[in-house]
Design a protein around this motif. Structure first.
Motif, short mmCIF file in Angstrom:
data_model
loop_
_atom_site.label_atom_id
_atom_site.label_comp_id
_atom_site.label_asym_id
_atom_site.label_seq_id
_atom_site.Cartn_x
_atom_site.Cartn_y
_atom_site.Cartn_z
N CYS A 216 0.82 -1.21 0.00
CA CYS A 216 0.00 0.00 0.00
C CYS A 216 0.86 1.27 0.00
O CYS A 216 0.47 2.29 -0.54
CB CYS A 216 -0.93 0.00 1.21
N VAL A 217 2.04 1.18 0.63
CA VAL A 217 2.90 2.37 0.74
C VAL A 217 3.68 2.60 -0.56
O VAL A 217 3.73 3.72 -1.09
CB VAL A 217 3.86 2.23 1.94
N VAL A 218 4.31 1.55 -1.09
CA VAL A 218 5.19 1.72 -2.23
C VAL A 218 4.48 1.47 -3.56
O VAL A 218 5.05 1.77 -4.62
CB VAL A 218 6.41 0.78 -2.11
N GLY A 219 3.27 0.91 -3.55
CA GLY A 219 2.56 0.64 -4.79
C GLY A 219 2.96 -0.69 -5.41
O GLY A 219 3.86 -1.38 -4.93
N THR A 220 2.30 -1.02 -6.52
CA THR A 220 2.54 -2.31 -7.17
C THR A 220 3.94 -2.41 -7.73
O THR A 220 4.65 -3.40 -7.51
CB THR A 220 1.51 -2.53 -8.29
N LYS A 221 4.38 -1.39 -8.45
CA LYS A 221 5.71 -1.44 -9.05
C LYS A 221 6.81 -1.46 -7.99
O LYS A 221 7.80 -2.19 -8.12
CB LYS A 221 5.90 -0.24 -9.99
N GLY A 222 6.63 -0.64 -6.96
CA GLY A 222 7.63 -0.64 -5.89
C GLY A 222 7.70 -1.98 -5.17
O GLY A 222 8.77 -2.47 -4.81
N TYR A 223 6.53 -2.60 -4.96
CA TYR A 223 6.49 -3.91 -4.30
C TYR A 223 7.19 -4.97 -5.14
O TYR A 223 8.00 -5.77 -4.63
CB TYR A 223 5.04 -4.29 -4.05
N GLU A 224 6.91 -5.00 -6.43
CA GLU A 224 7.55 -5.98 -7.30
C GLU A 224 9.04 -5.70 -7.43
O GLU A 224 9.84 -6.64 -7.56
CB GLU A 224 6.88 -5.97 -8.68
N TYR A 225 9.43 -4.44 -7.37
CA TYR A 225 10.86 -4.10 -7.44
C TYR A 225 11.59 -4.63 -6.21
O TYR A 225 12.71 -5.15 -6.31
CB TYR A 225 11.03 -2.59 -7.58
N LEU A 226 10.96 -4.52 -5.04
CA LEU A 226 11.57 -5.07 -3.83
C LEU A 226 11.72 -6.58 -3.93
O LEU A 226 12.75 -7.14 -3.52
CB LEU A 226 10.72 -4.71 -2.60
N ARG A 227 10.73 -7.25 -4.47
CA ARG A 227 10.83 -8.70 -4.62
C ARG A 227 11.92 -9.08 -5.63
O ARG A 227 12.61 -10.08 -5.45
CB ARG A 227 9.49 -9.29 -5.06
N GLU A 228 12.09 -8.28 -6.69
CA GLU A 228 13.14 -8.56 -7.66
C GLU A 228 14.52 -8.39 -7.03
O GLU A 228 15.47 -9.09 -7.36
CB GLU A 228 13.01 -7.63 -8.88
N LEU A 229 14.66 -7.44 -6.11
CA LEU A 229 15.94 -7.24 -5.41
C LEU A 229 16.26 -8.37 -4.45
O LEU A 229 17.39 -8.48 -3.99
CB LEU A 229 15.93 -5.91 -4.65
N GLY A 230 15.28 -9.20 -4.12
CA GLY A 230 15.51 -10.31 -3.22
C GLY A 230 14.94 -10.14 -1.84
O GLY A 230 15.18 -10.97 -0.96
N TYR A 231 14.18 -9.05 -1.62
CA TYR A 231 13.58 -8.87 -0.30
C TYR A 231 12.51 -9.95 -0.10
O TYR A 231 11.66 -10.16 -0.96
CB TYR A 231 12.94 -7.48 -0.21
N PRO A 232 12.55 -10.68 1.02
CA PRO A 232 11.63 -11.82 1.22
C PRO A 232 10.19 -11.36 1.46
O PRO A 232 9.78 -11.07 2.58
CB PRO A 232 12.22 -12.53 2.45
N LEU A 233 9.41 -11.30 0.41
CA LEU A 233 8.01 -10.92 0.47
C LEU A 233 7.18 -11.92 -0.32
O LEU A 233 7.64 -12.44 -1.35
CB LEU A 233 7.80 -9.51 -0.09
N PRO A 234 5.97 -12.20 0.11
CA PRO A 234 5.10 -13.11 -0.65
C PRO A 234 4.66 -12.47 -1.96
O PRO A 234 4.62 -11.25 -2.11
CB PRO A 234 3.93 -13.35 0.29
N SER A 235 4.30 -13.31 -2.91
CA SER A 235 3.85 -12.80 -4.20
C SER A 235 2.46 -12.18 -4.05
O SER A 235 1.76 -12.36 -3.05
CB SER A 235 3.81 -13.95 -5.22
N TYR A 236 2.07 -11.44 -5.09
CA TYR A 236 0.76 -10.80 -5.06
C TYR A 236 -0.36 -11.83 -5.03
O TYR A 236 -1.37 -11.66 -4.36
CB TYR A 236 0.64 -9.88 -6.27
N ARG A 237 -0.18 -12.95 -5.72
CA ARG A 237 -1.19 -14.00 -5.71
C ARG A 237 -1.34 -14.57 -4.30
O ARG A 237 -2.47 -14.88 -3.86
CB ARG A 237 -0.80 -15.10 -6.69
N THR A 238 -0.24 -14.73 -3.58
CA THR A 238 -0.31 -15.24 -2.21
C THR A 238 -1.05 -14.27 -1.30
O THR A 238 -1.83 -14.67 -0.43
CB THR A 238 1.11 -15.49 -1.66
N LEU A 239 -0.81 -12.97 -1.49
CA LEU A 239 -1.54 -11.98 -0.70
C LEU A 239 -3.04 -12.10 -0.94
O LEU A 239 -3.86 -12.04 -0.02
CB LEU A 239 -1.06 -10.57 -1.04
N CYS A 240 -3.45 -12.26 -2.19
CA CYS A 240 -4.87 -12.36 -2.50
C CYS A 240 -5.49 -13.60 -1.87
O CYS A 240 -6.63 -13.56 -1.39
CB CYS A 240 -5.05 -12.40 -4.02
N ASN A 241 -4.75 -14.72 -1.87
CA ASN A 241 -5.30 -15.97 -1.34
C ASN A 241 -5.33 -15.99 0.18
O ASN A 241 -6.15 -16.70 0.78
CB ASN A 241 -4.49 -17.15 -1.85
#
Length: 289
Positions: A216-241
């Motif tokens: 919610c703070v960094v937005g969709t692109k910022g969230y995906e960018y953090l995951r690409e850098l290797g920050y341990p975050l669940p995928s968007y599909r996991t959040l929805c489920n």
């Protein structure tokens, strides 16, 4: 710091030398005094440093409580940079007095007794020479054992060095893990050891809630960018489920457009679609914040 009591020796613990107190046993104490060439009565603070003991006088494995070398129970100091003692160094419980020199061969006067002279038989001189050469020849088996011993010692030293390096590495990894606990949950730390797109990660509820706040703070692109850098975050599909309250809706809007509305709506897709056809409507899961 105390110093060494031996003559012409100024070693002390301040320069890294290990000191040993005189033994309480009077017989062993007398041996130490005779060998160090000093006529004095040792006090409880009198010491001799490690340089006055041969390597054979130390225990091979045993260590002192402070981590230094440990003397054998019958150790005797024999290395001193002073003149010879008035009599041989003490190595037994008894004192040895100097013997009178025996008269030399020139002082003996027994006359010329030719029959008593040893005359070597023919061929004996060659046999004696061969026997002497064999005695002086180095033993091949002994040399082989000596070489094997040197190789084993080098291997042991290399293993000991590797063990020290492993201890240092484990210490650094432990410090890193403690630092990660300051801003990551346990499941996020475990996820760091998995592959980038592994599906075996199990996320806790705390991690899911924190991931939603970050998105919610960094937005969709910022969230995906953090995951690409290797920050341990669940995928968007996991959040929805994993989010509890869900509402099924359909829309032609992309993920970025839903995020800009600020209604808390998240699509089930991992990335926004470029275009939607007449019969290709995208299912979205709306999460009530």
């Amino acid at each position: 710091m105390g110093g060494c009591s031996a003559p012409n020796c100024s070693n002390s613990t301040s320069i890294g030398k290990q000191l040993f107190r005189f033994p309480k046993d009077p017989v062993r104490k007398k041996k130490w005094l005779v060998n160090c060439r000093r006529d004095f009565e040792p006090t409880p603070h009198s010491r001799l440093c490690q340089d006055h003991f041969e390597q054979s006088q130390f225990e091979e494995i045993a260590r002192s409580p402070a981590g230094g070398k440990k003397l054998k129970p019958n150790a005797i100091p024999t290395l001193f940079s002073v003149g010879d003692p008035p009599y041989p160094a003490v190595t037994t419980p008894f004192f040895l007095l100097p013997l009178k020199p025996e008269p030399g061969e020139k002082e003996l006067n027994f006359g010329d007794h030719g029959y008593a002279r040893r005359t070597p038989l023919p061929g004996m001189e060659e046999e004696d020479a061969d026997r002497t050469a064999e005695d002086q020849r180095p033993c091949t088996h002994c040399q082989l054992l000596k070489k094997q011993l040197e190789q084993e010692m080098q291997h042991s030293a290399r293993l000991q060095k590797e063990a020290e390096e492993m201890k240092k590495r484990l210490y650094r990894l432990d410090r890193i893990e403690k630092g990660l606990h300051n801003f990551l949950y346990e499941d996020q730390i475990r996820a760091l050891s998995l592959t980038k797109h592994s599906r075996r990660a199990v996320w806790s509820t705390e991690t899911i809630l924190r991931a939603r706040k970050i998105r919610c703070v960094v937005g969709t692109k910022g969230y995906e960018y953090l995951r690409e850098l290797g920050y341990p975050l669940p995928s968007y599909r996991t959040l929805c489920n994993r989010l509890e309250t869900k509402i099924m809706v359909t829309t032609d809007m992309s993920c970025e457009e839903l995020a800009e509305l600020g209604l808390g709506l998240m699509a089930t897709c991992d990335s926004p679609t470029e275009g939607v056809g007449d019969n290709d409507e995208e299912e979205l899961i709306g999460v009530l914040s």
